[in-house]
Design a protein around this motif. Structure first.
Motif, PDB file in Angstrom:
ATOM      1  N   VAL A 145       0.876  -1.172   0.000  1.00 12.57           N
ATOM      2  CA  VAL A 145       0.000   0.000   0.000  1.00 12.57           C
ATOM      3  C   VAL A 145       0.909   1.216   0.000  1.00 12.57           C
ATOM      4  O   VAL A 145       1.856   1.291   0.780  1.00 12.57           O
ATOM      5  CB  VAL A 145      -0.931   0.039   1.229  1.00 12.57           C
ATOM      6  CG1 VAL A 145      -1.814   1.273   1.178  1.00 12.57           C
ATOM      7  CG2 VAL A 145      -1.763  -1.221   1.336  1.00 12.57           C
ATOM      8  N   ARG A 146       0.616   2.143  -0.889  1.00 13.31           N
ATOM      9  CA  ARG A 146       1.417   3.361  -0.998  1.00 13.31           C
ATOM     10  C   ARG A 146       0.483   4.554  -0.957  1.00 13.31           C
ATOM     11  O   ARG A 146      -0.580   4.541  -1.566  1.00 13.31           O
ATOM     12  CB  ARG A 146       2.181   3.328  -2.319  1.00 13.31           C
ATOM     13  CG  ARG A 146       3.199   4.416  -2.505  1.00 13.31           C
ATOM     14  CD  ARG A 146       4.059   4.157  -3.743  1.00 13.31           C
ATOM     15  NE  ARG A 146       3.328   4.329  -4.975  1.00 13.31           N
ATOM     16  CZ  ARG A 146       3.317   5.460  -5.689  1.00 13.31           C
ATOM     17  NH1 ARG A 146       4.006   6.495  -5.294  1.00 13.31           N
ATOM     18  NH2 ARG A 146       2.634   5.533  -6.808  1.00 13.31           N
ATOM     19  N   MET A 147       0.890   5.592  -0.243  1.00 14.97           N
ATOM     20  CA  MET A 147       0.101   6.819  -0.181  1.00 14.97           C
ATOM     21  C   MET A 147       0.400   7.661  -1.419  1.00 14.97           C
ATOM     22  O   MET A 147       1.556   8.018  -1.650  1.00 14.97           O
ATOM     23  CB  MET A 147       0.438   7.620   1.071  1.00 14.97           C
ATOM     24  CG  MET A 147       0.049   6.955   2.369  1.00 14.97           C
ATOM     25  SD  MET A 147      -1.712   6.764   2.609  1.00 14.97           S
ATOM     26  CE  MET A 147      -2.173   8.422   3.082  1.00 14.97           C
ATOM     27  N   LEU A 148      -0.623   7.956  -2.203  1.00 14.38           N
ATOM     28  CA  LEU A 148      -0.465   8.853  -3.346  1.00 14.38           C
ATOM     29  C   LEU A 148      -0.632  10.302  -2.907  1.00 14.38           C
ATOM     30  O   LEU A 148       0.041  11.185  -3.398  1.00 14.38           O
ATOM     31  CB  LEU A 148      -1.483   8.523  -4.439  1.00 14.38           C
ATOM     32  CG  LEU A 148      -1.357   7.148  -5.083  1.00 14.38           C
ATOM     33  CD1 LEU A 148      -2.462   6.955  -6.117  1.00 14.38           C
ATOM     34  CD2 LEU A 148       0.012   6.982  -5.725  1.00 14.38           C
ATOM     35  N   ARG A 149      -1.558  10.531  -1.984  1.00 19.10           N
ATOM     36  CA  ARG A 149      -1.802  11.869  -1.443  1.00 19.10           C
ATOM     37  C   ARG A 149      -2.072  11.733   0.043  1.00 19.10           C
ATOM     38  O   ARG A 149      -2.799  10.847   0.462  1.00 19.10           O
ATOM     39  CB  ARG A 149      -3.009  12.505  -2.128  1.00 19.10           C
ATOM     40  CG  ARG A 149      -2.816  12.587  -3.634  1.00 19.10           C
ATOM     41  CD  ARG A 149      -3.968  13.230  -4.296  1.00 19.10           C
ATOM     42  NE  ARG A 149      -3.856  14.666  -4.043  1.00 19.10           N
ATOM     43  CZ  ARG A 149      -4.813  15.520  -4.317  1.00 19.10           C
ATOM     44  NH1 ARG A 149      -5.942  15.116  -4.812  1.00 19.10           N
ATOM     45  NH2 ARG A 149      -4.640  16.812  -4.086  1.00 19.10           N
ATOM     46  N   GLN A 150      -1.482  12.637   0.793  1.00 24.19           N
ATOM     47  CA  GLN A 150      -1.707  12.640   2.236  1.00 24.19           C
ATOM     48  C   GLN A 150      -1.507  14.044   2.775  1.00 24.19           C
ATOM     49  O   GLN A 150      -0.771  14.833   2.182  1.00 24.19           O
ATOM     50  CB  GLN A 150      -0.774  11.672   2.948  1.00 24.19           C
ATOM     51  CG  GLN A 150       0.686  12.102   2.979  1.00 24.19           C
ATOM     52  CD  GLN A 150       1.578  11.057   3.604  1.00 24.19           C
ATOM     53  OE1 GLN A 150       1.531   9.906   3.222  1.00 24.19           O
ATOM     54  NE2 GLN A 150       2.392  11.464   4.553  1.00 24.19           N
ATOM     55  N   PRO A 151      -2.161  14.362   3.884  1.00 25.54           N
ATOM     56  CA  PRO A 151      -1.967  15.684   4.477  1.00 25.54           C
ATOM     57  C   PRO A 151      -0.520  15.869   4.933  1.00 25.54           C
ATOM     58  O   PRO A 151       0.131  14.919   5.356  1.00 25.54           O
ATOM     59  CB  PRO A 151      -2.910  15.672   5.688  1.00 25.54           C
ATOM     60  CG  PRO A 151      -3.917  14.610   5.384  1.00 25.54           C
ATOM     61  CD  PRO A 151      -3.184  13.583   4.568  1.00 25.54           C
ATOM     62  N   ASP A 152      -0.039  17.082   4.812  1.00 23.54           N
ATOM     63  CA  ASP A 152       1.306  17.415   5.265  1.00 23.54           C
ATOM     64  C   ASP A 152       1.220  17.747   6.752  1.00 23.54           C
ATOM     65  O   ASP A 152       1.109  18.911   7.132  1.00 23.54           O
ATOM     66  CB  ASP A 152       1.849  18.599   4.458  1.00 23.54           C
ATOM     67  CG  ASP A 152       3.278  18.941   4.830  1.00 23.54           C
ATOM     68  OD1 ASP A 152       3.968  18.072   5.388  1.00 23.54           O
ATOM     69  OD2 ASP A 152       3.704  20.078   4.564  1.00 23.54           O
TER      70      ASP A 152
END
Length: 129
Positions: free
Chosen positions: A73-80
């Motif tokens: 599982v890879r995060m493509l978008r996440q909060p900074d």
């Protein structure tokens, strides 16, 4: 001296919103529906979940399946946000262990955890696993 304490308190109160602010770095486009791509050389299928807009920022995962099992599982978008950065490895580990989106929320990163689980479930549903 009588003015020093109120000035200090008001200064700190004025800085709290600045400390809590998490800037949004929206550069990628949102994907309204999950997308799947096949990697024929490895027999793996990669599926991107939907982008989930949270109050901390957008969350989107990409799931790699091999023989109906979640292998990555890879995060493509996440909060900074520091809590998000700390929570992602725990969420991925739980996902690989559970092989589903039925995982625990990470304490301190509830909003991100909920967005992660929603995007993960969309990817699983798109794969048909």
């Amino acid at each position: 001296m009588k003015r020093a304490l109120p000035v200090l308190v008001l200064s700190i109160a004025g800085l709290i919103p600045v400390w809590r602010h998490a800037p949004s770095h929206e550069t990628a486009t949102t994907s309204p529906t999950p997308t799947a791509s096949s990697a024929p050389a490895t027999g793996s299928v990669v599926v991107a979940g939907t982008t989930v807009d949270t109050e901390k920022g957008p969350v989107q995962v990409e799931v790699t399946f091999r023989d109906r099992r979640i292998t990555d599982v890879r995060m493509l978008r996440q909060p900074d946000h520091p809590q998000t950065t700390a929570a992602v490895p725990q969420l991925v580990e739980e996902t690989l262990r559970a092989q589903s989106a039925d995982i625990d929320t990470v304490s301190g990163a509830t909003v991100t955890s909920d967005g992660y689980k929603e995007s993960l479930q969309a990817a699983i549903d798109a794969r048909g696993a």
